[in-house]
Design a protein around this motif. Sequence first.
Motif, PDB file in Angstrom:
ATOM      1  N   GLY A  79      -1.540  -2.053   2.575  1.00  0.00           N
ATOM      2  CA  GLY A  79      -2.618  -1.237   3.154  1.00  0.00           C
ATOM      3  C   GLY A  79      -2.320  -0.964   4.615  1.00  0.00           C
ATOM      4  N   GLY A 173      -5.514   4.248   2.215  1.00  0.00           N
ATOM      5  CA  GLY A 173      -5.002   2.884   2.265  1.00  0.00           C
ATOM      6  C   GLY A 173      -5.394   2.105   3.505  1.00  0.00           C
ATOM      7  N   THR A 175      -7.300  -0.263   5.748  1.00  0.00           N
ATOM      8  CA  THR A 175      -8.261  -1.342   5.517  1.00  0.00           C
ATOM      9  C   THR A 175      -8.951  -1.779   6.805  1.00  0.00           C
ATOM     10  OG1 THR A 175      -6.429  -2.905   5.745  1.00  0.00           O
ATOM     11  CG2 THR A 175      -7.075  -2.296   3.503  1.00  0.00           C
TER      12      THR A 175
END
Length: 439
Positions: A79, A173, A175
């Motif tokens: 991520g 992606g 985070t």
Amino acid sequence: MAETANPRPEDEVVEIARDLIRIDTTNTGDNATAKGERAAAEYVAEKLAEVGLEPKIYESAPGRASVACRFPGADPARGALLLHGHLDVVPAEAGEWTVHPFSGEIKDGYLFGRGAVDMKDFDAMLLALVRDWKRTGKVPPRDLVLLFTADEEAGSDYGARFMVEQHPEVFEGVTEAVGEVGGFSMTLPNDLRVYVVQTAEKGLDWLRLRATGRPGHGSMLHDDNAVTRLTRAVANIGQHRFPVEMTPTVRQFLESVSELTGVEFDPENPDEAVAKLGPIARLVGATLRNTANPTRLDAGYKTNVIPSTAEAVIDCRSLPGRNDELEATLKELAGAGIDFEYEIRQPGYETSFDGALVDAMAEAIRLADPGARTVPYMLSGGTDAKAFATLGIRCFGFAPLKLPADLDFTALFHGIDERVPLSGLRFGVDAMDRFVSKS
Ligand SMILES: [Zn+2]
């Protein structure tokens, strides 16, 4: 053939911050007069492209430009980490400054200029860092998404919010996000340095109140006056003191500072604990409760005419998760016959001060400034992070700066003679290098 040495990031950071200050990106809050964001975005894109990255410029309206770019990491499956800064600045009145606010003057070890701490300093740190890594072949542990936004200073509609709503693919992606306002040092009364990491932010709830009544002649008896009804509501709201509601972030901040200073902290009376903290009090005082300050009034057009409506605007700041509660309290205080309408409603957010990324911040600070500690805090103002938080991203304010103990840093935000120590900029690149390496 002579070999040219790579520029050192600690030199580049100063140069880039100076260049960015010299691009006047004053955000007036009005598309007709806001300026410079496109030029700043092009400058940033060029700095990224020059070392082989592939930046893209996004315009939300003519001239309102943001730049995004992905720096592929060693393990894309982990991520991505969003590193962000805004390019716009608030207006500066040149006559009030000792140097011109857009000259990027350096004196007495400081770089002066509008944006020096809010936040062209961090924009420059990010650029100097990734340029160094690209030149030396260093790869981040995971994907980095670099984002430089327009319009943070006027609510982010033409910058971060536009990106989140119209270009969610940029955040694929992601985070966690790291940007302002945090990472700077504060010196406690016992000379210990703490670096405050922003893990929470109050909400922004700008409410317009409207009272309606029966219009009439000012010479008559009248019992349904919109002005009277509105001003009663405004006075009730302005005089109301919201109760203390300690969030996990504020509790952790006060507990940590209390432990580090030995100043006792009574959870039943946090106001008292905060008052003992000196300059830090201003930073955290407003994060103990909701606030609602009346700021504008608008009613009537002639002295002898009772108008049919009267309006007021209340600048409300709600604790994370407390905006509905705030509204309910205000409705009760306002009483009947007052309509509520939001000019802006952006809920606050809060994330926990734990996990690998938080550990990486603490380690970076420990290595860059031995003996120093990181503590979480809540910002009472607003940043782009609110927009990113709507995507479920954990947001942190961590733009490392080591500051002299006697510098009233928070007063420099939007202040006269805004400036950043050159040593602080160099410290910031070094700390960011250590942090992103472990991110
Ligand atoms: Zn800012």
